[in-house]
Motif scaffolding. Structure first.
Motif, PDB file in Angstrom:
ATOM      1  N   THR A 255       0.844  -1.187   0.000  1.00 25.46           N
ATOM      2  CA  THR A 255       0.000   0.000   0.000  1.00 25.46           C
ATOM      3  C   THR A 255       0.878   1.235   0.000  1.00 25.46           C
ATOM      4  OG1 THR A 255      -1.956   0.984   1.036  1.00 25.46           O
ATOM      5  CG2 THR A 255      -0.195   0.301   2.519  1.00 25.46           C
ATOM      6  N   ASP A 256       0.372   2.317  -0.533  1.00 25.88           N
ATOM      7  CA  ASP A 256       1.122   3.563  -0.620  1.00 25.88           C
ATOM      8  C   ASP A 256       1.106   4.235   0.751  1.00 25.88           C
ATOM      9  OD1 ASP A 256       2.311   5.936  -1.258  1.00 25.88           O
ATOM     10  OD2 ASP A 256       1.002   6.406  -2.949  1.00 25.88           O
TER      11      ASP A 256
ATOM     12  N   GLU B 147       3.027   6.328   2.163  1.00 30.48           N
ATOM     13  CA  GLU B 147       3.266   7.770   2.163  1.00 30.48           C
ATOM     14  C   GLU B 147       1.982   8.551   1.897  1.00 30.48           C
ATOM     15  OE1 GLU B 147       5.712  11.129   2.629  1.00 30.48           O
ATOM     16  OE2 GLU B 147       6.025   9.011   3.084  1.00 30.48           O
ATOM     17  N   ARG B 148       1.119   8.010   1.047  1.00 31.70           N
ATOM     18  CA  ARG B 148      -0.137   8.687   0.716  1.00 31.70           C
ATOM     19  C   ARG B 148      -1.000   8.888   1.958  1.00 31.70           C
ATOM     20  NH1 ARG B 148      -5.259   5.897  -2.117  1.00 31.70           N
ATOM     21  NH2 ARG B 148      -6.559   7.735  -2.456  1.00 31.70           N
TER      22      ARG B 148
ATOM     23  N   GLU C  29      -4.559   0.017   4.354  1.00 32.68           N
ATOM     24  CA  GLU C  29      -4.704   1.462   4.254  1.00 32.68           C
ATOM     25  C   GLU C  29      -5.111   2.068   5.587  1.00 32.68           C
ATOM     26  OE1 GLU C  29      -7.432   1.998   1.050  1.00 32.68           O
ATOM     27  OE2 GLU C  29      -5.943   1.537  -0.494  1.00 32.68           O
TER      28      GLU C  29
ATOM     29  N   THR D  42       4.135  -0.120   7.535  1.00 27.74           N
ATOM     30  CA  THR D  42       5.229   0.664   6.963  1.00 27.74           C
ATOM     31  C   THR D  42       6.449  -0.210   6.715  1.00 27.74           C
ATOM     32  OG1 THR D  42       4.448   2.676   8.081  1.00 27.74           O
ATOM     33  CG2 THR D  42       6.739   2.655   7.325  1.00 27.74           C
TER      34      THR D  42
ATOM     35  N   ASP E 152       4.722  -1.984   2.408  1.00 28.71           N
ATOM     36  CA  ASP E 152       4.767  -0.789   1.567  1.00 28.71           C
ATOM     37  C   ASP E 152       5.006  -1.186   0.112  1.00 28.71           C
ATOM     38  OD1 ASP E 152       7.441  -1.514   1.608  1.00 28.71           O
ATOM     39  OD2 ASP E 152       8.166   0.550   1.766  1.00 28.71           O
ATOM     40  N   LEU E 153       4.919  -0.218  -0.790  1.00 26.10           N
ATOM     41  CA  LEU E 153       5.028  -0.502  -2.215  1.00 26.10           C
ATOM     42  C   LEU E 153       6.410  -1.043  -2.597  1.00 26.10           C
ATOM     43  CD1 LEU E 153       3.126   2.533  -3.776  1.00 26.10           C
ATOM     44  CD2 LEU E 153       2.300   0.204  -3.436  1.00 26.10           C
ATOM     45  N   ASP E 154       7.459  -0.536  -1.958  1.00 23.23           N
ATOM     46  CA  ASP E 154       8.802  -0.994  -2.290  1.00 23.23           C
ATOM     47  C   ASP E 154       8.965  -2.488  -2.008  1.00 23.23           C
ATOM     48  OD1 ASP E 154       9.637   1.455  -3.180  1.00 23.23           O
ATOM     49  OD2 ASP E 154      10.567   2.053  -1.293  1.00 23.23           O
TER      50      ASP E 154
END
Length: 339
Positions: free
Chosen positions: A129-130, A132-133, A245, A308, A312-314
């Protein structure tokens, strides 16, 4: 499909994109188009994300013969591959139809393993999930509360999900109806064919005046910020992206103990988990969150740290690249058509 949201977004992002309308997994026109793409583009990897794409893409890759790409399939649901039969091809789509099946949770992998799919064809790569968003957005919860005219002292129980029977929102309505706090307000975000039925059920339960149904909404970070607790009563989930999220936003979570959810947020540590389709248990968990704000905040912070670090996306990108490398190394052994 042509004109779809994904098609439009890919074009806006400047990505090369081709569209294709698929009628079913036996659509010969779609099969021919995909085979033509493979022969022209000569991709190393053919990554498939839906059931129809899986059946057609795997067949087209095999028909490409010696130049065939490695076939990677992402599976995001936790039910058996034999749940819906189609011409006896259920098993073939996975073995030998896929060089590697990317499972979004260990639960999905375990189901496929029980279905007889060889361990060597399975890899676990959770969706990301993003973070940072959700983590860096300025708080907008007050704006959302003002838009929907919530009372200033409202305690908001929220849900973000497609309105469908498998998402279990009707159990959330029943659980919410048992809350004794008159300041409690329900916020259901999402569209779908069950939306009108849920609104009717809210009227039956006498909670319509304290329930807001937004329909489809893009401002998910702000909506999560407006919630005091995120309730996710799904009956089945491969992983539960909405839970990730909510965790990224730092919102306390109450969710069903199904699929990959217990892997993402552990019961008592990062969330409160309850049996699926159990409105009384869900209501009790919501009351527990209401009565112990400090404990709820501690679990929410632990969930934020966990997502986190691990979701996360990475992490998803790195895991997917590893799956690509693993799958492309074994295609030679199965390069003949339908071998």
């Amino acid at each position: 499909p042509p004109g779809s949201a994904l098609h439009r977004r890919a074009r806006v992002a400047g990505l090369p994109v081709s569209s294709l309308r698929v009628r079913n997994e036996a659509d010969p026109f779609a099969l021919g188009r995909i085979l033509d793409w493979i022969r022209r583009l000569r991709p190393t990897i053919c990554h498939l994300h839906t059931s129809q794409a899986h059946g057609l893409g795997a067949a087209a890759a095999r028909l490409a013969g010696q130049r065939r790409p490695a076939v990677v399939v992402t599976r995001r649901v936790e039910y058996s591959i034999f749940r819906h039969g189609f011409l006896g091809l259920d098993r073939w789509k996975y073995d030998p139809g896929a060089d590697l099946v990317v499972c979004v949770s260990s639960r999905v992998r375990d189901v496929l393993r029980a279905d007889g799919i060889a361990e060597r064809r399975l890899a676990v790569v959770p969706d990301g999930t993003d973070v940072e968003r959700f983590a860096s957005q300025p708080a907008r919860g007050d704006e959302i509360r003002a838009v929907w005219q919530f009372p200033e002292d409202a305690w908001v129980v929220g849900n973000v999900s497609h309105c469908h029977a498998t998402k279990g929102q009707r159990y959330l309505l029943e659980a919410f109806a048992t809350l004794p706090d008159p300041r409690a307000h329900l916020l259901v975000v999402g569209g779908g064919r069950e939306l009108m039925a849920l609104q009717a059920r809210a009227r039956e339960l006498g909670i319509a005046e304290r329930a807001t149904f937004t329909g489809f909404h893009r401002r998910v970070p702000a909506l999560l910020d407006a919630m005091d607790v995120f309730a996710f009563p799904s009956l089945a989930e491969g992983l539960g992206s909405s839970v990730l999220e909510a965790a990224a936003s730092g919102t306390p979570i109450v969710a069903s103990r199904v699929g990959g959810i217990p892997e993402a947020v552990r019961d008592g540590e990062e969330a409160l988990l309850v049996p699926p389709a159990d409105a009384p248990a869900l209501g009790e968990a919501l009351r527990r969150v209401r009565a112990d704000a400090e404990g709820a905040a501690a679990r929410a912070e632990a969930a934020r740290v966990r997502v986190t670090r691990d979701y996360d996306l990475d992490a998803m990108v790195e895991g997917t690249l590893e799956a690509y490398a693993r799958s492309s190394s074994r295609t030679v052994a199965s390069s003949a058509p339908f071998s």
